[in-house]
Design a protein around this motif. Structure first.
Motif, PDB file in Angstrom:
ATOM      1  N   PHE A  14       0.825  -1.215   0.000  1.00 40.43           N
ATOM      2  CA  PHE A  14       0.000   0.000   0.000  1.00 40.43           C
ATOM      3  C   PHE A  14       0.853   1.255   0.000  1.00 40.43           C
ATOM      4  O   PHE A  14       0.595   2.205  -0.725  1.00 40.43           O
ATOM      5  N   VAL A  15       1.893   1.250   0.842  1.00 45.61           N
ATOM      6  CA  VAL A  15       2.742   2.435   0.953  1.00 45.61           C
ATOM      7  C   VAL A  15       3.447   2.723  -0.370  1.00 45.61           C
ATOM      8  O   VAL A  15       3.510   3.857  -0.843  1.00 45.61           O
ATOM      9  N   LEU A  16       3.990   1.665  -1.002  1.00 49.13           N
ATOM     10  CA  LEU A  16       4.701   1.850  -2.261  1.00 49.13           C
ATOM     11  C   LEU A  16       3.779   2.232  -3.399  1.00 49.13           C
ATOM     12  O   LEU A  16       4.202   2.787  -4.410  1.00 49.13           O
ATOM     13  N   ALA A  17       2.478   1.946  -3.229  1.00 47.22           N
ATOM     14  CA  ALA A  17       1.517   2.260  -4.295  1.00 47.22           C
ATOM     15  C   ALA A  17       1.140   3.727  -4.339  1.00 47.22           C
ATOM     16  O   ALA A  17       0.521   4.180  -5.290  1.00 47.22           O
ATOM     17  N   MET A  18       1.495   4.490  -3.307  1.00 47.81           N
ATOM     18  CA  MET A  18       1.144   5.911  -3.290  1.00 47.81           C
ATOM     19  C   MET A  18       1.956   6.642  -4.344  1.00 47.81           C
ATOM     20  O   MET A  18       3.165   6.513  -4.407  1.00 47.81           O
ATOM     21  N   GLY A  19       1.316   7.438  -5.176  1.00 47.19           N
ATOM     22  CA  GLY A  19       2.004   8.156  -6.235  1.00 47.19           C
ATOM     23  C   GLY A  19       1.321   9.465  -6.525  1.00 47.19           C
ATOM     24  O   GLY A  19       0.155   9.631  -6.211  1.00 47.19           O
ATOM     25  N   PRO A  20       2.021  10.441  -7.146  1.00 41.27           N
ATOM     26  CA  PRO A  20       1.439  11.770  -7.390  1.00 41.27           C
ATOM     27  C   PRO A  20       0.469  11.779  -8.550  1.00 41.27           C
ATOM     28  O   PRO A  20       0.617  11.041  -9.512  1.00 41.27           O
ATOM     29  N   ILE A  21      -0.537  12.638  -8.448  1.00 42.75           N
ATOM     30  CA  ILE A  21      -1.451  12.924  -9.545  1.00 42.75           C
ATOM     31  C   ILE A  21      -1.442  14.424  -9.757  1.00 42.75           C
ATOM     32  O   ILE A  21      -1.501  15.186  -8.808  1.00 42.75           O
ATOM     33  N   THR A  22      -1.336  14.872 -10.975  1.00 48.57           N
ATOM     34  CA  THR A  22      -1.273  16.301 -11.259  1.00 48.57           C
ATOM     35  C   THR A  22      -2.640  16.922 -11.138  1.00 48.57           C
ATOM     36  O   THR A  22      -3.600  16.467 -11.751  1.00 48.57           O
ATOM     37  N   ALA A  23      -2.740  17.996 -10.328  1.00 43.91           N
ATOM     38  CA  ALA A  23      -4.012  18.700 -10.173  1.00 43.91           C
ATOM     39  C   ALA A  23      -4.201  19.652 -11.336  1.00 43.91           C
ATOM     40  O   ALA A  23      -3.262  20.282 -11.811  1.00 43.91           O
ATOM     41  N   THR A  24      -5.426  19.763 -11.818  1.00 49.38           N
ATOM     42  CA  THR A  24      -5.743  20.668 -12.918  1.00 49.38           C
ATOM     43  C   THR A  24      -6.711  21.727 -12.460  1.00 49.38           C
ATOM     44  O   THR A  24      -7.624  21.447 -11.691  1.00 49.38           O
ATOM     45  N   ALA A  25      -6.502  22.959 -12.917  1.00 57.12           N
ATOM     46  CA  ALA A  25      -7.362  24.063 -12.496  1.00 57.12           C
ATOM     47  C   ALA A  25      -8.665  24.039 -13.275  1.00 57.12           C
ATOM     48  O   ALA A  25      -8.678  23.856 -14.488  1.00 57.12           O
ATOM     49  N   ALA A  26      -9.768  24.208 -12.549  1.00 54.77           N
ATOM     50  CA  ALA A  26     -11.075  24.267 -13.190  1.00 54.77           C
ATOM     51  C   ALA A  26     -11.300  25.653 -13.755  1.00 54.77           C
ATOM     52  O   ALA A  26     -10.892  26.651 -13.183  1.00 54.77           O
ATOM     53  N   LYS A  27     -11.956  25.728 -14.917  1.00 52.61           N
ATOM     54  CA  LYS A  27     -12.238  27.015 -15.525  1.00 52.61           C
ATOM     55  C   LYS A  27     -13.334  27.742 -14.778  1.00 52.61           C
ATOM     56  O   LYS A  27     -14.280  27.129 -14.297  1.00 52.61           O
ATOM     57  N   GLU A  28     -13.181  29.053 -14.693  1.00 58.03           N
ATOM     58  CA  GLU A  28     -14.207  29.877 -14.059  1.00 58.03           C
ATOM     59  C   GLU A  28     -15.438  29.889 -14.956  1.00 58.03           C
ATOM     60  O   GLU A  28     -15.332  30.059 -16.176  1.00 58.03           O
ATOM     61  N   PRO A  29     -16.640  29.685 -14.417  1.00 56.66           N
ATOM     62  CA  PRO A  29     -17.835  29.720 -15.256  1.00 56.66           C
ATOM     63  C   PRO A  29     -18.010  31.078 -15.915  1.00 56.66           C
ATOM     64  O   PRO A  29     -17.749  32.118 -15.322  1.00 56.66           O
ATOM     65  N   GLU A  30     -18.444  31.095 -17.173  1.00 57.99           N
ATOM     66  CA  GLU A  30     -18.589  32.333 -17.917  1.00 57.99           C
ATOM     67  C   GLU A  30     -19.754  33.164 -17.389  1.00 57.99           C
ATOM     68  O   GLU A  30     -19.702  34.388 -17.394  1.00 57.99           O
ATOM     69  N   LEU A  31     -20.821  32.509 -16.965  1.00 56.07           N
ATOM     70  CA  LEU A  31     -21.987  33.227 -16.475  1.00 56.07           C
ATOM     71  C   LEU A  31     -21.995  33.204 -14.961  1.00 56.07           C
ATOM     72  O   LEU A  31     -21.802  32.167 -14.339  1.00 56.07           O
ATOM     73  N   ARG A  32     -22.221  34.357 -14.343  1.00 55.43           N
ATOM     74  CA  ARG A  32     -22.262  34.444 -12.889  1.00 55.43           C
ATOM     75  C   ARG A  32     -23.614  34.997 -12.486  1.00 55.43           C
ATOM     76  O   ARG A  32     -24.293  35.680 -13.239  1.00 55.43           O
ATOM     77  N   LYS A  33     -24.001  34.702 -11.253  1.00 56.19           N
ATOM     78  CA  LYS A  33     -25.283  35.171 -10.749  1.00 56.19           C
ATOM     79  C   LYS A  33     -25.273  36.684 -10.573  1.00 56.19           C
ATOM     80  O   LYS A  33     -24.254  37.288 -10.262  1.00 56.19           O
ATOM     81  N   GLU A  34     -26.433  37.298 -10.772  1.00 58.56           N
ATOM     82  CA  GLU A  34     -26.550  38.728 -10.548  1.00 58.56           C
ATOM     83  C   GLU A  34     -26.543  39.018  -9.051  1.00 58.56           C
ATOM     84  O   GLU A  34     -26.855  38.174  -8.227  1.00 58.56           O
ATOM     85  N   ALA A  35     -26.169  40.261  -8.697  1.00 60.79           N
ATOM     86  CA  ALA A  35     -26.173  40.660  -7.294  1.00 60.79           C
ATOM     87  C   ALA A  35     -27.585  40.551  -6.729  1.00 60.79           C
ATOM     88  O   ALA A  35     -28.567  40.839  -7.401  1.00 60.79           O
ATOM     89  N   THR A  36     -27.680  40.112  -5.485  1.00 64.52           N
ATOM     90  CA  THR A  36     -28.987  39.920  -4.859  1.00 64.52           C
ATOM     91  C   THR A  36     -29.496  41.202  -4.211  1.00 64.52           C
ATOM     92  O   THR A  36     -30.524  41.181  -3.556  1.00 64.52           O
ATOM     93  N   PHE A  37     -28.788  42.313  -4.385  1.00 56.63           N
ATOM     94  CA  PHE A  37     -29.223  43.587  -3.823  1.00 56.63           C
ATOM     95  C   PHE A  37     -28.888  44.695  -4.809  1.00 56.63           C
ATOM     96  O   PHE A  37     -28.059  44.537  -5.700  1.00 56.63           O
ATOM     97  N   GLU A  38     -29.551  45.843  -4.633  1.00 59.98           N
ATOM     98  CA  GLU A  38     -29.326  46.975  -5.524  1.00 59.98           C
ATOM     99  C   GLU A  38     -28.121  47.783  -5.068  1.00 59.98           C
ATOM    100  O   GLU A  38     -27.984  48.105  -3.884  1.00 59.98           O
ATOM    101  N   ILE A  39     -27.240  48.116  -6.005  1.00 61.74           N
ATOM    102  CA  ILE A  39     -26.052  48.905  -5.698  1.00 61.74           C
ATOM    103  C   ILE A  39     -26.407  50.382  -5.794  1.00 61.74           C
ATOM    104  O   ILE A  39     -26.869  50.845  -6.844  1.00 61.74           O
ATOM    105  N   PRO A  40     -26.218  51.168  -4.734  1.00 60.04           N
ATOM    106  CA  PRO A  40     -26.577  52.593  -4.767  1.00 60.04           C
ATOM    107  C   PRO A  40     -25.762  53.358  -5.805  1.00 60.04           C
ATOM    108  O   PRO A  40     -24.641  52.979  -6.147  1.00 60.04           O
ATOM    109  N   SER A  41     -26.331  54.453  -6.290  1.00 65.68           N
ATOM    110  CA  SER A  41     -25.633  55.284  -7.274  1.00 65.68           C
ATOM    111  C   SER A  41     -24.392  55.946  -6.683  1.00 65.68           C
ATOM    112  O   SER A  41     -23.500  56.380  -7.416  1.00 65.68           O
ATOM    113  N   SER A  42     -24.325  56.045  -5.352  1.00 67.03           N
ATOM    114  CA  SER A  42     -23.164  56.661  -4.693  1.00 67.03           C
ATOM    115  C   SER A  42     -21.949  55.741  -4.675  1.00 67.03           C
ATOM    116  O   SER A  42     -20.847  56.171  -4.309  1.00 67.03           O
ATOM    117  N   VAL A  43     -22.131  54.485  -5.067  1.00 64.09           N
ATOM    118  CA  VAL A  43     -21.025  53.523  -5.082  1.00 64.09           C
ATOM    119  C   VAL A  43     -20.414  53.486  -6.485  1.00 64.09           C
ATOM    120  O   VAL A  43     -21.122  53.297  -7.471  1.00 64.09           O
TER     121      VAL A  43
END
Length: 268
Positions: A14-43
């Protein structure tokens, strides 16, 4: 004695069977949720005007490897901690006919496993960072002022209570809050000296004017789950076992990167 040697040989396999696996980065989703609150004009978004370039608030995401995905799907407790997923991605167990009948339990430590967001609210005046002032009491007409940052400011957020593995907790809370508000969030952001905005404010004669600039932030609250994580190896099968699961309420202030809220007033 022969049985003892067989067990030692299987564990060594079991110990000798341990080996590395390369991690891959997941792509950021193109569509994101809209803000759940209204942003004031002063911002206002001052990202282009900011004399200091803040690092991207996007957190890197790791896609679980095939081995990790199988472990996560069979776990009775949801595991979302990116650092734990990274560790699992970097490990693998090779199935071998020699491992039949062998068992091993590997303790991976106590982890913050997941965070469930319950409330996300903005505070547009989280921290005052600048005041522009002009005395027009001796003037005969309106005086126009606009925002100019007088000195560099660092705006920091943080957790509202002490927890173990705070960096892991902050990453999970930041990501959940970002998904809900669709704004750039970071536990630390900078506004550089000399940063300006072109909007003009009029100060009438016989009055003084104050233009205040505030750094906004999001108040994030929810439930955090901890547990002791074990990797159980039984023959040719592997699974994650989570023990001593605990939950606690947690809150955090997370600044909104490269955004300012303005407030203008005049006085006699």
């Amino acid at each position: 004695m022969k049985r003892h040697h067989e067990i030692m040989f299987l564990l060594l396999t079991f110990v000798l069977a341990m080996g590395p696996i390369t991690a891959t980065a997941a792509k950021e989703p193109e569509l994101r949720k809209e803000a759940t609150f209204e942003i004031p004009s002063s911002v206002v978004n001052i990202g282009k005007e900011n004399t200091i370039s803040n690092p991207s608030s996007e957190l890197p995401r790791l896609a679980p490897s095939k081995f990790t995905k199988e472990l996560l799907e069979n776990s009775k407790v949801k595991i979302e901690n990116p650092n734990l997923i990274r560790i699992l991605n970097e490990s693998a167990v090779t199935k071998s006919p020699l491992s039949f009948g062998a068992r091993a339990t590997i303790f991976l430590g106590e982890w913050a496993l997941n965070y469930e967001s319950e409330e996300t609210d903005p505070n547009w005046k989280y921290q005052k960072i600048n005041t522009n002032f002009y005395d027009n009491r001796g003037g005969t007409g309106n005086y126009q002022i606009h925002y100019v940052q007088e000195s560099q400011k660092t705006i920091k957020g943080g957790l509202t209570s002490k927890v173990t593995h705070p960096e892991d907790v902050q990453k999970m809370m930041q990501e959940k809050a970002r998904e809900k508000v669709n704004l750039p969030l970071s536990f630390e952001t900078l506004i550089g000296a000399g940063t300006k905005h072109t909007h003009v404010y009029n100060i009438p004669p016989t009055r003084v004017g104050y233009l205040y600039a505030y750094a906004p932030a999001v108040s994030e609250k929810g439930k955090l789950t901890y547990g002791e994580v074990y990797l159980l190896l039984k023959g040719t099968k592997q699974k994650i076992v989570v023990k001593n699961v605990t939950t606690q309420e947690i809150g955090a202030w997370i600044p909104i990167q490269d955004h300012l809220s303005f407030s203008f007033e005049t006085r006699e």
